[in-house]
Design a protein around this motif. Structure first.
Motif, short mmCIF file in Angstrom:
data_model
loop_
_atom_site.label_atom_id
_atom_site.label_comp_id
_atom_site.label_asym_id
_atom_site.label_seq_id
_atom_site.Cartn_x
_atom_site.Cartn_y
_atom_site.Cartn_z
N ALA A 3 46.89 70.30 30.22
CA ALA A 3 47.31 71.24 29.17
C ALA A 3 48.82 71.44 29.20
O ALA A 3 49.46 71.57 28.16
CB ALA A 3 46.59 72.57 29.34
N GLN A 4 49.40 71.45 30.40
CA GLN A 4 50.85 71.62 30.50
C GLN A 4 51.59 70.48 29.84
O GLN A 4 52.64 70.68 29.20
CB GLN A 4 51.26 71.73 31.97
N LEU A 5 51.07 69.26 29.97
CA LEU A 5 51.73 68.12 29.35
C LEU A 5 51.72 68.25 27.84
O LEU A 5 52.70 67.92 27.17
CB LEU A 5 51.04 66.83 29.77
N VAL A 6 50.63 68.76 27.27
CA VAL A 6 50.58 69.01 25.83
C VAL A 6 51.51 70.15 25.46
O VAL A 6 52.25 70.09 24.47
CB VAL A 6 49.13 69.33 25.40
N THR A 27 57.32 68.94 34.45
CA THR A 27 56.00 68.46 34.01
C THR A 27 56.06 66.99 33.62
O THR A 27 55.22 66.18 34.02
CB THR A 27 55.50 69.29 32.83
N ARG A 28 57.06 66.62 32.83
CA ARG A 28 57.13 65.25 32.34
C ARG A 28 57.52 64.27 33.44
O ARG A 28 57.03 63.13 33.44
CB ARG A 28 58.13 65.19 31.18
N GLU A 29 58.36 64.67 34.37
CA GLU A 29 58.70 63.76 35.47
C GLU A 29 57.47 63.43 36.30
O GLU A 29 57.33 62.31 36.80
CB GLU A 29 59.78 64.39 36.36
N HIS A 30 56.60 64.40 36.43
CA HIS A 30 55.40 64.19 37.24
C HIS A 30 54.37 63.32 36.53
O HIS A 30 53.67 62.53 37.17
CB HIS A 30 54.78 65.56 37.58
N ALA A 31 54.30 63.45 35.20
CA ALA A 31 53.18 62.84 34.47
C ALA A 31 53.55 61.59 33.69
O ALA A 31 52.65 60.81 33.33
CB ALA A 31 52.58 63.88 33.51
N MET A 32 54.81 61.36 33.39
CA MET A 32 55.18 60.29 32.47
C MET A 32 55.80 59.09 33.18
O MET A 32 56.37 59.22 34.27
CB MET A 32 56.17 60.81 31.41
N ARG A 33 55.70 57.94 32.53
CA ARG A 33 56.37 56.74 33.02
C ARG A 33 57.88 56.92 32.96
O ARG A 33 58.40 57.67 32.14
CB ARG A 33 55.99 55.53 32.15
N VAL A 34 58.57 56.20 33.81
CA VAL A 34 60.02 56.33 33.88
C VAL A 34 60.70 55.91 32.58
O VAL A 34 61.80 56.37 32.25
CB VAL A 34 60.57 55.53 35.09
N ASP A 35 60.05 55.01 31.80
CA ASP A 35 60.68 54.53 30.56
C ASP A 35 60.18 55.29 29.33
O ASP A 35 60.41 54.87 28.20
CB ASP A 35 60.44 53.03 30.37
N THR A 59 64.37 64.78 27.26
CA THR A 59 64.42 66.08 27.93
C THR A 59 65.61 66.14 28.87
O THR A 59 66.33 67.16 28.94
CB THR A 59 63.12 66.33 28.71
N PHE A 60 65.84 65.08 29.64
CA PHE A 60 67.01 65.02 30.52
C PHE A 60 68.30 65.27 29.72
O PHE A 60 69.14 66.09 30.10
CB PHE A 60 67.10 63.65 31.18
N LEU A 61 68.45 64.53 28.63
CA LEU A 61 69.68 64.61 27.86
C LEU A 61 69.86 65.99 27.22
O LEU A 61 70.97 66.53 27.18
CB LEU A 61 69.68 63.52 26.78
#
Length: 560
Positions: free
Chosen positions: A328-331, A362-370, A377-379
């Motif tokens: 749910a957090q990723l959504v 959340t996204r660093e944990h769940a998403m691919r590096v590319d 989000t970083f930018l």
């Protein structure tokens, strides 16, 4: 549209005799023709909704379109003067349904059907109004309809307009398909060829939902919800709504219901791409050609209210974010990211940064590096730090995002998407500049980008080669072997453009640097010697070119 002489005469008599030219009348009528030929049926549905119909029964096949309904119905006198309503700028509210009825019949006539027949049944009896290309006829209808509730019937006949094969392939013929697609949220019950097309407002998989209610405005059907964070309140304007946030994979966004027709949200500035649901606003005015909704004062007020409602929903999602499971957090991360944009617009930069930090974790944990969403989000967080003059923190974020950009660019290159790859590589160069505009590794990054551009954008590649060369010379010195490699590439770019005189200086200098570092190591010197030979040959210096060719050949076979 070919304007039938009888219709022109009728319109002139009903409005301003002797003044209305045929071209003027035709232009006014054509203004209301929908772009999609069979969209006349939407105008007929809108007319039924404004006539307070509670149900519509529609049948259509390869010959006929037939609509049967209850609700208010025109008198014989109103049928005789029906098309005059199209030329008036406004309409009496209780007769507004006649405008859409006229628009729909006019659009149907533009298809050159065999006939269009309107039948009515009211307290005064019944009428049958037949429209043909050659004229019109009004006569009394002696008996009512088989359905005792029905008060109105319209039939458009186009013999053999659809073959049986098309009917089998498409399911509903075109009119039925349009109604099923754009009128599924209408308040009246609608059936097309015996099938109900009314659909529920399904917010069941949304993370958060919200209802605004308004006395006198009935939301069609039911609203389906799961177990979300939910709010219900009184609407501050002339509309009611059922909205949800956080439902991935659903292409349908927000729909605005006007006179039974659902228009997709045309406002790109309304926040939150995850917004789903329906807004019923009877006060909105739509174009009679069904192209959309007028963005007038009523529309602007509605957008303001909706923005307020949606921000409240997003804040509710943010408050519950820490208690959500990881899926749910990723959504919800997309909701928090857009909420951060809203907070930033309002000057609440600390709130925006706190929200973006949650999204990034959340996204660093769940998403691919590319994944481009992670990169974005970083930018966004780095730029926010810059706005707050937190330069050290911004640089740390820029350093962390560089490997993500490189991975994203490589992903595009592997899938042969060079344009997308170049865009990412350009972004990586811009980020690297923010870290250290004089960094030697920035020069190497620019050099690699130039190598990619030389495939089809030689001018851009030349600019980048010079920039890379400047950075490498300042950082490593003019005789470093990486400078020599950059000179070799720049010289070759000029060579392929047949600018041999522009190339020779860079090539000669590159060879001198290579000889300084590698002496007579033939395997290393070969590309430098071969390039010099080719450039001199292009200049017409055949004797000197031959000497370099011989040296290159010896270097290739290890005989220098």
């Amino acid at each position: 549209m070919t304007l039938a002489p009888w219709l022109l005469e009728q319109l002139q008599l009903q409005n301003n005799p002797g003044v209305m030219e045929e071209s003027y009348v035709r232009e006014r009528l054509n203004r209301h023709l929908p772009a999609e030929p069979h969209a006349y049926v939407l105008a007929l549905v809108a007319s039924a909704v404004m006539a307070d119909a509670s149900y519509l029964k529609i049948t259509n096949d390869s010959n006929d379109f037939v609509l049967l309904r209850d609700g208010r119905t025109p008198t014989p006198e109103e049928l005789e003067g029906l098309f005059g309503h199209m030329l008036h700028s406004g309409a009496i509210p209780e007769r507004a349904y006649l405008v859409d009825l006229a628009v729909g019949l006019n659009a149907a006539m533009a298809l050159n059907p065999k006939s269009v027949i309107v039948e009515t049944w009211g307290s005064w009896g019944g009428s049958r109004y037949q429209l043909l290309g050659t004229g019109h006829k009004l006569e009394a209808l002696k008996t009512g309809f088989t359905d005792p509730r029905a008060t109105f019937r319209v039939q458009v006949r186009e013999p053999r307009r659809l073959g049986k094969l098309m009917k089998m392939v498409t399911g509903f013929p075109p009119e039925g398909d349009l109604i099923a697609r754009m009128c599924a949220q209408a308040t009246p019950k609608i059936t097309v060829n015996g099938q109900s097309i009314n659909r529920k407002v399904d917010l069941g998989r949304c993370l958060v939902s919200s209802r605004w209610t308004r006395p006198g405005i009935v939301m069609p059907g039911e609203t389906v919800v799961g177990d979300p964070i939910e709010k219900s309140r009184s609407s501050p304007g002339g509309f009611a709504s059922s909205l949800g946030l956080g439902r991935p994979g659903d292409e349908t966004r927000l729909l605005f219901l006007v006179d039974g027709i659902a228009f997709p949200d045309p406002d790109p500035d309304l926040p939150f791409v995850e917004l789903r649901g329906l807004v019923h606003c009877p006060g909105l005015k739509r174009h009679l050609n069904l192209s959309g909704v007028f963005e007038d004062e009523e529309w602007q007020q509605l957008m303001g209210h909706l923005r307020e409602q949606v921000v409240e929903m997003a804040e509710a999602a943010a408050s519950a974010y820490d208690s959500m499971d990881s899926e749910a957090q990723l959504v919800a991360a997309s909701i928090l990211e857009e909420l951060a944009d809203v907070a930033s617009e309002r000057g609440a930069t600390e709130t925006a940064q706190a929200l973006l930090n949650k999204v990034l974790a959340t996204r660093e944990h769940a998403m691919r590096v590319d994944d481009p969403r992670l990169t974005a989000t970083f930018l966004k967080l780095a730029r926010l730090c810059e706005d707050r003059d937190a330069q050290e923190e911004a640089v740390r974020l820029y350093r962390r995002v560089l490997p993500h950009l490189d991975s994203q660019a490589q992903h595009h290159l592997e899938r042969r998407n060079p344009r997308e790859a170049f865009e990412v590589l350009e972004r990586a160069v811009a980020v690297h500049e923010k870290i250290d505009p004089e960094d030697v590794e920035l020069g190497q990054r620019v050099l690699e980008l130039a190598q990619h551009y030389r495939q089809d954008q030689l001018g851009r590649a030349e600019t980048l080669y010079h920039r890379a060369l400047s950075l490498l010379e300042r950082g490593l010195g003019p005789e470093h072997e990486r400078v020599g490699a950059a000179l070799l590439s720049l010289a070759d770019l000029y060579r392929v453009q047949r600018d041999f005189r522009g190339a020779v200086g860079y090539s000669r200098r590159a060879l001198e640097i290579a000889e300084k570092h590698h002496g007579q190591d033939g395997k290393y010197l070969y590309p430098y010697l071969h390039q010099m030979a080719e450039i001199l040959k292009g200049m017409g210096e055949y004797g000197e070119s031959l000497g370099y060719s011989e040296r290159a050949l010896m270097a290739k076979h290890g005989r220098l």
